[in-house]
Motif scaffolding. Structure first.
Motif, short mmCIF file in Angstrom:
data_model
loop_
_atom_site.label_atom_id
_atom_site.label_comp_id
_atom_site.label_asym_id
_atom_site.label_seq_id
_atom_site.Cartn_x
_atom_site.Cartn_y
_atom_site.Cartn_z
N HIS A 43 -6.71 2.16 -7.12
CA HIS A 43 -6.40 3.54 -6.73
C HIS A 43 -7.63 4.10 -6.03
O HIS A 43 -8.73 4.05 -6.59
CB HIS A 43 -6.06 4.40 -7.95
CG HIS A 43 -5.87 5.84 -7.58
ND1 HIS A 43 -4.70 6.28 -7.00
CD2 HIS A 43 -6.70 6.90 -7.63
CE1 HIS A 43 -4.83 7.58 -6.73
NE2 HIS A 43 -6.04 7.98 -7.11
N VAL A 44 -7.42 4.60 -4.83
CA VAL A 44 -8.54 5.19 -4.09
C VAL A 44 -8.30 6.69 -4.00
O VAL A 44 -7.33 7.13 -3.37
CB VAL A 44 -8.64 4.59 -2.66
CG1 VAL A 44 -9.87 5.13 -1.95
CG2 VAL A 44 -8.66 3.08 -2.72
N VAL A 72 0.85 -1.18 0.00
CA VAL A 72 0.00 0.00 0.00
C VAL A 72 0.89 1.24 0.00
O VAL A 72 1.94 1.25 0.65
CB VAL A 72 -0.98 -0.02 1.21
CG1 VAL A 72 -0.25 -0.17 2.53
CG2 VAL A 72 -1.84 1.23 1.23
N GLY A 81 -10.68 -0.67 1.78
CA GLY A 81 -9.74 -1.61 2.43
C GLY A 81 -9.56 -1.28 3.90
O GLY A 81 -9.41 -2.16 4.74
N VAL A 82 -9.58 0.04 4.22
CA VAL A 82 -9.43 0.44 5.62
C VAL A 82 -10.70 0.06 6.39
O VAL A 82 -10.63 -0.54 7.47
CB VAL A 82 -9.16 1.96 5.73
CG1 VAL A 82 -9.25 2.43 7.18
CG2 VAL A 82 -7.80 2.30 5.15
N ASP A 83 -11.85 0.34 5.82
CA ASP A 83 -13.11 0.01 6.51
C ASP A 83 -13.22 -1.49 6.75
O ASP A 83 -13.59 -1.93 7.84
CB ASP A 83 -14.31 0.47 5.67
CG ASP A 83 -14.46 1.99 5.73
OD1 ASP A 83 -13.87 2.60 6.65
OD2 ASP A 83 -15.13 2.55 4.87
N ALA A 131 -8.25 11.55 5.01
CA ALA A 131 -8.17 10.79 3.76
C ALA A 131 -7.04 11.29 2.87
O ALA A 131 -6.85 12.50 2.71
CB ALA A 131 -9.50 10.91 3.02
N SER A 146 -5.10 10.08 -1.06
CA SER A 146 -5.28 9.11 -2.13
C SER A 146 -4.34 7.93 -1.83
O SER A 146 -3.34 8.07 -1.14
CB SER A 146 -4.97 9.73 -3.49
OG SER A 146 -3.62 10.09 -3.54
N ARG A 147 -4.70 6.78 -2.35
CA ARG A 147 -3.98 5.57 -1.94
C ARG A 147 -3.95 4.59 -3.09
O ARG A 147 -4.91 4.46 -3.85
CB ARG A 147 -4.74 4.97 -0.75
CG ARG A 147 -4.01 3.88 -0.05
CD ARG A 147 -4.67 3.59 1.29
NE ARG A 147 -4.34 4.61 2.27
CZ ARG A 147 -4.90 4.68 3.47
NH1 ARG A 147 -5.83 3.84 3.81
NH2 ARG A 147 -4.54 5.62 4.31
N ARG A 171 -13.47 7.28 0.91
CA ARG A 171 -12.89 6.47 1.99
C ARG A 171 -12.42 5.14 1.43
O ARG A 171 -13.10 4.51 0.62
CB ARG A 171 -13.95 6.21 3.07
CG ARG A 171 -13.63 6.91 4.37
CD ARG A 171 -14.43 6.42 5.52
NE ARG A 171 -13.76 5.38 6.29
CZ ARG A 171 -12.68 5.56 7.03
NH1 ARG A 171 -12.13 6.74 7.13
NH2 ARG A 171 -12.14 4.56 7.70
N ASP A 172 -11.22 4.72 1.84
CA ASP A 172 -10.64 3.49 1.33
C ASP A 172 -11.44 2.29 1.87
O ASP A 172 -11.45 2.06 3.08
CB ASP A 172 -9.17 3.42 1.79
CG ASP A 172 -8.47 2.18 1.27
OD1 ASP A 172 -9.14 1.30 0.70
OD2 ASP A 172 -7.24 2.11 1.44
N THR A 189 -3.26 0.51 -3.69
CA THR A 189 -3.09 -0.75 -2.96
C THR A 189 -3.01 -1.92 -3.94
O THR A 189 -3.60 -1.89 -5.01
CB THR A 189 -4.28 -1.03 -2.01
OG1 THR A 189 -5.46 -1.21 -2.79
CG2 THR A 189 -4.50 0.07 -1.02
#
Ligand SMILES: C[S@@+](CC[C@H](N)C(=O)[O-])C[C@H]1O[C@@H](n2cnc3c(N)ncnc32)[C@H](O)[C@@H]1O
Length: 308
Positions: A243-244, A189, A252-254, A290, A292-293, A249-250, A295
């Protein structure tokens, strides 16, 4: 196996409806690895549904690669909520059985399965049943199935060799066993997760390992097949990159937070984290600013064939 992608919308909607109707979800006692009774006060192991919907697009690419033939009998061992079993029974005339140790999850799977059958969504020549049972001692006769699949189950097993021997027992000569699972070293990530989120993920992995599970099981799957006497026919890594944007909200985090919340009781009971530290990390990770991310998460897929 020929896939009709236009069928996925109805299936996904059925599961989104389950999530919407399901309420608050885990009460903090489930573990997703079997035997967790967390069905009080909401949908049990809600995060498993979120996970399977998030993974579905990539997993469905895999379905086309499996040389499943019409008329086959298929076992989905550790079926959970049964999405994979449903995907198969919705696409081809197959006799599909989902087996799981957790009756709470199977109850939801049977309900959604009936709904899909009522909608005429299940293939006219297919059957879909869900049985309660243990992967180490399944309730089936020798050589009952043409194809057995077990997805995201081996990471939870304390004795993967014994489970593989049992699954091989119920496969006919010439039939196939497909194992799909994670290996944490195949994930990345960017930017790095926050310290609070990373500590929670480490605590989740420690709790899983204390239960005898293994989050680096992916690299071992082909060896389990060979040790059980199968010819290893396929080894693939299925990557899922995302790509988030910062405005979103990601997921993957939730999903990661919901999963770690489901084993809070174990993390505290075993002293993996203290209560105050756990709650503070949850608070920080759920309100993190937040960004951008990017993963990548990957799963290892192996298929073995039982010698004829
Ligand atoms: C993470 S879920 C995966 C569910 C499903 N295969 C999927 O891909 O969505 C792991 C499942 O394995 C089941 N499981 C764990 N140990 C088991 C056992 N000994 N026998 C049968 N099922 C088991 C759990 O109950 C849970 O439903």
């Amino acid at each position: 196996m020929q896939i009709d992608p236009s069928k996925w919308d109805i299936l996904d909607k059925a599961w989104r409806d389950v999530l919407e109707a399901g309420g608050g979800g885990d009460d903090g006692r489930g573990d997703g690895g079997g035997g967790g009774d967390d069905s009080q006060g909401g949908l049990p192991n809600r995060w498993q549904i979120e996970q399977m919907l998030a993974m579905a697009p990539v997993q469905r690419v895999l379905l086309q690669m499996l040389a499943i033939q019409p008329g086959w009998s298929i076992l989905d061992a550790g079926t959970g909520f049964g999405l994979l079993a449903m995907e198969l029974a919705g696409q081809a005339p197959l006799r599909v059985t989902g087996l799981d140790i957790d009756e709470g999850l199977l109850g939801v799977a049977r309900r959604v399965g009936r709904q899909l059958a009522d909608l005429g969504w299940i293939d006219a020549g297919a059957s879909l049943t869900f049985d309660e049972g243990d992967i180490y001692s399944t309730p089936y006769e020798d050589e009952s199935f043409d194809f057995v699949v077990s997805r995201l189950v081996y990471q939870h097993l304390t004795d993967p060799h014994a489970a593989t021997d049992e699954l091989v027992r119920v496969i006919r000569p010439g039939g196939h066993l497909c194992l799909i699972d994670v290996d944490d070293q195949l994930s990345l990530v960017y930017p790095e997760p926050t310290d609070a989120f990373a500590r929670l993920q480490d605590a989740y992995a420690a709790a899983q390992s204390h239960r005898g599970g293994d989050r680096q099981v992916g690299r071992k799957l082909s060896t389990y097949l060979e040790d059980a006497g199968l010819d290893v026919a396929l080894t693939v890594v299925l990557p899922q990159a995302m790509h988030v944007p910062a405005t979103v909200r990601d997921p993957g985090v939730d999903f990661g937070l919901s999963r770690v919340a489901s084993v809070r009781h174990q993390i505290l009971a075993e002293g993996i984290m203290g209560e105050a530290e756990f709650d503070e990390c949850m608070e920080l990770a759920s309100t993190e600013h937040a960004t951008s991310r990017f993963t990548v998460a990957a799963q290892v897929v192996v298929i073995g064939t039982k010698p004829a």
